[in-house]
Design a protein around this motif. Sequence first.
Motif, PDB file in Angstrom:
ATOM      1  N   GLY A 237       0.803  11.607 -16.568  1.00 22.27           N
ATOM      2  CA  GLY A 237       0.700  10.299 -15.919  1.00 22.27           C
ATOM      3  C   GLY A 237       1.712  10.148 -14.807  1.00 22.27           C
ATOM      4  N   LEU A 238       1.573   9.053 -14.096  1.00 15.62           N
ATOM      5  CA  LEU A 238       2.500   8.721 -13.021  1.00 15.62           C
ATOM      6  C   LEU A 238       3.273   7.474 -13.409  1.00 15.62           C
ATOM      7  CD1 LEU A 238       0.164   9.055  -9.900  1.00 15.62           C
ATOM      8  CD2 LEU A 238       1.821  10.732 -10.755  1.00 15.62           C
ATOM      9  N   HIS A 239       4.583   7.557 -13.266  1.00 18.48           N
ATOM     10  CA  HIS A 239       5.444   6.420 -13.538  1.00 18.48           C
ATOM     11  C   HIS A 239       5.783   5.794 -12.182  1.00 18.48           C
ATOM     12  CE1 HIS A 239       8.676   4.306 -15.799  1.00 18.48           C
ATOM     13  NE2 HIS A 239       9.252   4.337 -14.607  1.00 18.48           N
ATOM     14  N   VAL A 240       5.503   4.519 -12.022  1.00 17.69           N
ATOM     15  CA  VAL A 240       5.711   3.884 -10.716  1.00 17.69           C
ATOM     16  C   VAL A 240       7.189   3.543 -10.543  1.00 17.69           C
ATOM     17  CG1 VAL A 240       5.095   1.947  -9.227  1.00 17.69           C
ATOM     18  CG2 VAL A 240       3.368   2.965 -10.734  1.00 17.69           C
ATOM     19  N   VAL A 241       7.837   4.232  -9.612  1.00 19.10           N
ATOM     20  CA  VAL A 241       9.266   4.017  -9.354  1.00 19.10           C
ATOM     21  C   VAL A 241       9.447   2.897  -8.333  1.00 19.10           C
ATOM     22  CG1 VAL A 241      11.364   5.100  -8.453  1.00 19.10           C
ATOM     23  CG2 VAL A 241       9.764   6.428  -9.872  1.00 19.10           C
ATOM     24  N   ARG A 242       8.624   2.931  -7.295  1.00 20.89           N
ATOM     25  CA  ARG A 242       8.669   1.877  -6.261  1.00 20.89           C
ATOM     26  C   ARG A 242       7.234   1.549  -5.888  1.00 20.89           C
ATOM     27  NH1 ARG A 242       8.460   1.407  -0.748  1.00 20.89           N
ATOM     28  NH2 ARG A 242       8.314   3.638  -0.359  1.00 20.89           N
ATOM     29  N   ALA A 243       6.777   0.368  -6.294  1.00 25.92           N
ATOM     30  CA  ALA A 243       5.363   0.026  -6.099  1.00 25.92           C
ATOM     31  C   ALA A 243       5.026  -0.263  -4.639  1.00 25.92           C
ATOM     32  CB  ALA A 243       4.992  -1.183  -6.965  1.00 25.92           C
ATOM     33  N   GLY A 244       6.019  -0.700  -3.869  1.00 20.07           N
ATOM     34  CA  GLY A 244       5.740  -1.038  -2.471  1.00 20.07           C
ATOM     35  C   GLY A 244       5.083  -2.402  -2.342  1.00 20.07           C
ATOM     36  N   ALA A 245       4.762  -2.756  -1.095  1.00 15.49           N
ATOM     37  CA  ALA A 245       4.280  -4.114  -0.801  1.00 15.49           C
ATOM     38  C   ALA A 245       2.947  -4.404  -1.479  1.00 15.49           C
ATOM     39  CB  ALA A 245       4.142  -4.300   0.708  1.00 15.49           C
ATOM     40  N   LEU A 246       2.041  -3.445  -1.425  1.00 19.64           N
ATOM     41  CA  LEU A 246       0.721  -3.643  -2.044  1.00 19.64           C
ATOM     42  C   LEU A 246       0.092  -2.271  -2.221  1.00 19.64           C
ATOM     43  CD1 LEU A 246      -1.636  -5.482  -2.968  1.00 19.64           C
ATOM     44  CD2 LEU A 246      -2.491  -5.358  -0.636  1.00 19.64           C
ATOM     45  N   THR A 247       0.219  -1.739  -3.427  1.00 15.25           N
ATOM     46  CA  THR A 247      -0.365  -0.435  -3.722  1.00 15.25           C
ATOM     47  C   THR A 247      -1.404  -0.618  -4.818  1.00 15.25           C
ATOM     48  OG1 THR A 247       1.686   0.672  -3.110  1.00 15.25           O
ATOM     49  CG2 THR A 247       0.134   1.935  -4.452  1.00 15.25           C
ATOM     50  N   THR A 248      -2.589  -0.062  -4.588  1.00 20.70           N
ATOM     51  CA  THR A 248      -3.679  -0.210  -5.554  1.00 20.70           C
ATOM     52  C   THR A 248      -4.331   1.133  -5.834  1.00 20.70           C
ATOM     53  OG1 THR A 248      -5.248  -0.677  -3.770  1.00 20.70           O
ATOM     54  CG2 THR A 248      -4.263  -2.582  -4.864  1.00 20.70           C
ATOM     55  N   VAL A 249      -5.017   1.214  -6.965  1.00 22.85           N
ATOM     56  CA  VAL A 249      -5.855   2.370  -7.291  1.00 22.85           C
ATOM     57  C   VAL A 249      -7.211   2.141  -6.636  1.00 22.85           C
ATOM     58  CG1 VAL A 249      -6.961   3.659  -9.165  1.00 22.85           C
ATOM     59  CG2 VAL A 249      -4.664   2.689  -9.496  1.00 22.85           C
ATOM     60  N   GLN A 250      -7.724   3.166  -5.948  1.00 21.96           N
ATOM     61  CA  GLN A 250      -9.018   3.021  -5.276  1.00 21.96           C
ATOM     62  C   GLN A 250      -9.828   4.306  -5.394  1.00 21.96           C
ATOM     63  OE1 GLN A 250     -10.127   0.218  -4.104  1.00 21.96           O
ATOM     64  NE2 GLN A 250      -8.217  -0.956  -4.035  1.00 21.96           N
ATOM     65  N   ASP A 251     -11.122   4.138  -5.646  1.00 21.18           N
ATOM     66  CA  ASP A 251     -12.054   5.264  -5.556  1.00 21.18           C
ATOM     67  C   ASP A 251     -13.160   4.864  -4.572  1.00 21.18           C
ATOM     68  OD1 ASP A 251     -13.567   3.521  -7.088  1.00 21.18           O
ATOM     69  OD2 ASP A 251     -13.478   4.707  -8.921  1.00 21.18           O
ATOM     70  N   GLU A 252     -14.399   5.243  -4.846  1.00 15.82           N
ATOM     71  CA  GLU A 252     -15.488   4.881  -3.930  1.00 15.82           C
ATOM     72  C   GLU A 252     -15.903   3.423  -4.024  1.00 15.82           C
ATOM     73  OE1 GLU A 252     -18.656   7.740  -4.771  1.00 15.82           O
ATOM     74  OE2 GLU A 252     -18.487   8.340  -2.678  1.00 15.82           O
ATOM     75  N   GLY A 253     -15.439   2.750  -5.063  1.00 14.05           N
ATOM     76  CA  GLY A 253     -15.823   1.357  -5.261  1.00 14.05           C
ATOM     77  C   GLY A 253     -17.056   1.226  -6.122  1.00 14.05           C
ATOM     78  N   ARG A 254     -17.444  -0.007  -6.370  1.00 15.60           N
ATOM     79  CA  ARG A 254     -18.590  -0.270  -7.253  1.00 15.60           C
ATOM     80  C   ARG A 254     -19.738  -0.868  -6.448  1.00 15.60           C
ATOM     81  NH1 ARG A 254     -14.002  -3.086  -8.836  1.00 15.60           N
ATOM     82  NH2 ARG A 254     -13.589  -1.676 -10.547  1.00 15.60           N
ATOM     83  N   THR A 255     -20.785  -0.062  -6.256  1.00 18.37           N
ATOM     84  CA  THR A 255     -21.963  -0.595  -5.569  1.00 18.37           C
ATOM     85  C   THR A 255     -23.032  -0.896  -6.612  1.00 18.37           C
ATOM     86  OG1 THR A 255     -22.638   1.677  -5.170  1.00 18.37           O
ATOM     87  CG2 THR A 255     -21.635   0.512  -3.339  1.00 18.37           C
ATOM     88  N   GLY A 256     -23.970  -1.736  -6.217  1.00 18.46           N
ATOM     89  CA  GLY A 256     -25.082  -2.082  -7.102  1.00 18.46           C
ATOM     90  C   GLY A 256     -24.854  -3.357  -7.893  1.00 18.46           C
TER      91      GLY A 256
END
Lengths: 211, 288
Positions: free
Chosen positions: B4-23
Motif C-alpha cells: 500500500g501507499l502511506h500518504v505523507v503529504r496529501a497536497g492541495a487536492l489529490t484524488t484517486v482516478q481511473d477511467e471513471g464511471r460511464t453508463g
Amino acid sequence: MSAVRVLPAGPRALLVELQSGEEAEAFHAELLRRRADGGLRGVREIVPGARTVLLDGVEDRTLADRLPCWEIPPLHRGAGEAVEIPVVYDGPDLAEVARVWGVAAAEVPRIHAGTEFRVAFCGFAPGFGYLTGLPGHLRVPRRATPRTRVPAGALALAGPYTGVYPRPSPGGWQIIGRMPEVAALWDPAREPAALLGPGARVRFVAAGAGG
Amino acid sequence: MSPGLHVVRAGALTTVQDEGRTGWAHLGVPRAGALDAPARRLANRLVGNAPDAAVLETTHTGCAVRLSGARSVTAVVGGAGCRVTLDGRPVAWGVPVRVPDGAVLEAGPAVHGLRAYLAFGGGLVPEPVLGSRSADLLSGLGPPVLRDGDVLPLGPARPCPAHGAVPWPGAPAELVLPLHPGPRDTWFTPAALRTLTTAAYRVSERSNRIGLRTEGPALRRSRDGELPSEGIVLGAVQVPPDGRPLVFLNDHPTTGGYPVVGVVAEAALAAAAQAVPGTPVRFVVARP
C-alpha cells in the motif's frame, strides 16, 4: 405526428427535443427498447431531461436523420408496481404551498399522496429523481430565498416537480414533508442503486408523525 | 502485509482516478475519471498497468507517498511538470523509477501545467463504486480526497516492460478549444457567437474538476426564460447567468438548465486539465 428536433451536442452526441415531457418519456422508453434489442451502436449514455433525451456515444452518423422518422408507441402507463415511499407531511412550507394551491393546509398531503408520480429524469445528485404527476395548476414557484441547508429526506416541490433530497444540500424547493427512510433512495452497492430511476412510478404514503 | 501507499503529504487536492464511471448519467451520476486521460494512460503503460488502472491525480502542489508492504514497485510521475524525488534525492520526471519498500516518492509543486499523475505498478485498488475507483467531487462517490496519513492499497503488479524515452505533451501556453456549435447556440445573439470565437478569454481561478471557468466578455442571450433541464455531455460549454462560458470537465452535473452554446471534443480536454489559472483561452469553430 409531433415534431422531433435533433440537435447536435458535440461530435459524438445528439440531443433529441420533444414537444412535451410526456413525449420525451415515450421517446426515452423507445430508445431503451431499441438499445435492449442491440441497436444504438456505441451509445453509452441515454439521459432523459424535462423535454429532451440525450444520446452520448453515437457512432452511426445517419442516426440524426433517422430519429425523427421513428414511430413512437404511446407511453404504456400502469406497467409494474409503483414504488411506495412512506413520508411524513410536516414540512415548513406546507402553509405556503396550500396558499398557492388555494386549499387548506390539511388538503396538501391528501392531494399529494393521492397522486401517482413518475420519474421524468434524474440529476442534481445521484438518486435524485424529478417526479411529475401533479396537474399544471398545482405548480409552485421556488422559494424567493433558497435555504442554505435542506436536510436529507426533505420532500419538496418546485415548478411541475416533486423530489426527495437524497442528502443535505442548499436548495430552493418548497418543503412539504420528509422521507424517514432516506437511505433507501440511493445505495451504490445495491442493484439498482437508485430507488427512483427514470420511468419509475411512485406513490407517497402518509406515515405517522413519529416516523 | 499487503502492499500500500502511506500518504505523507496529501497536497492541495489529490484524488484517486481511473477511467471513471460511464453508463450511470441517467441516475445523476457524473462520469469522474482523470481529467488528463492521455497522461493517465501513458503513466499506466510506463509501469506495466492496464490503461484503466487507478492513479493519483494531484492539483498544483503535488503530493508525497511512502511505499509499504512491498519489496519494491515501479512508479512514474507525469502529467504536469514537477520536481520528483525519491527519499529526497532527485529522480527523472516522466520516467519509471523503482521505489523500494519504505521509500517516499514525492511529486513537487507543478512548474508546467496543473495536474500531475502518479502511477504505481499494480495500480491503486480502493473499493470500486459503480465499477470505478474514481473520486467524484460533485457527488462524493468513490474514494475520498486524500488526507495525510491515509493508506491506499495497491494491486498485484504485472511484469513491467522496458521503455525508452517517451514524449509527454507539455502544458498549453494558450488553450485552444475547438468548439462544435449547439445544442443551444440559437439562444445567443449572432454578436455573442462572434465574441465567443474571437475574444480572448482566460482560465479563471474558480476552475475545478467540475468545470473550467473563464474570464472575459459576457455572452448575451437572444432569448429570456428558463431552459427546462436537459442532459449535459463532457466538454459542454455552458453559459450561466453571468455570461462567462464554462467548459464542463469530468465531474460535471448530468443535467442542467443553462444553455449549452457548443461542445469541445473530448480530445481537446486534456490540455484544459493542465491549463493554470490565467492561461489565455481561445474558442475556435471546429470543422465538422
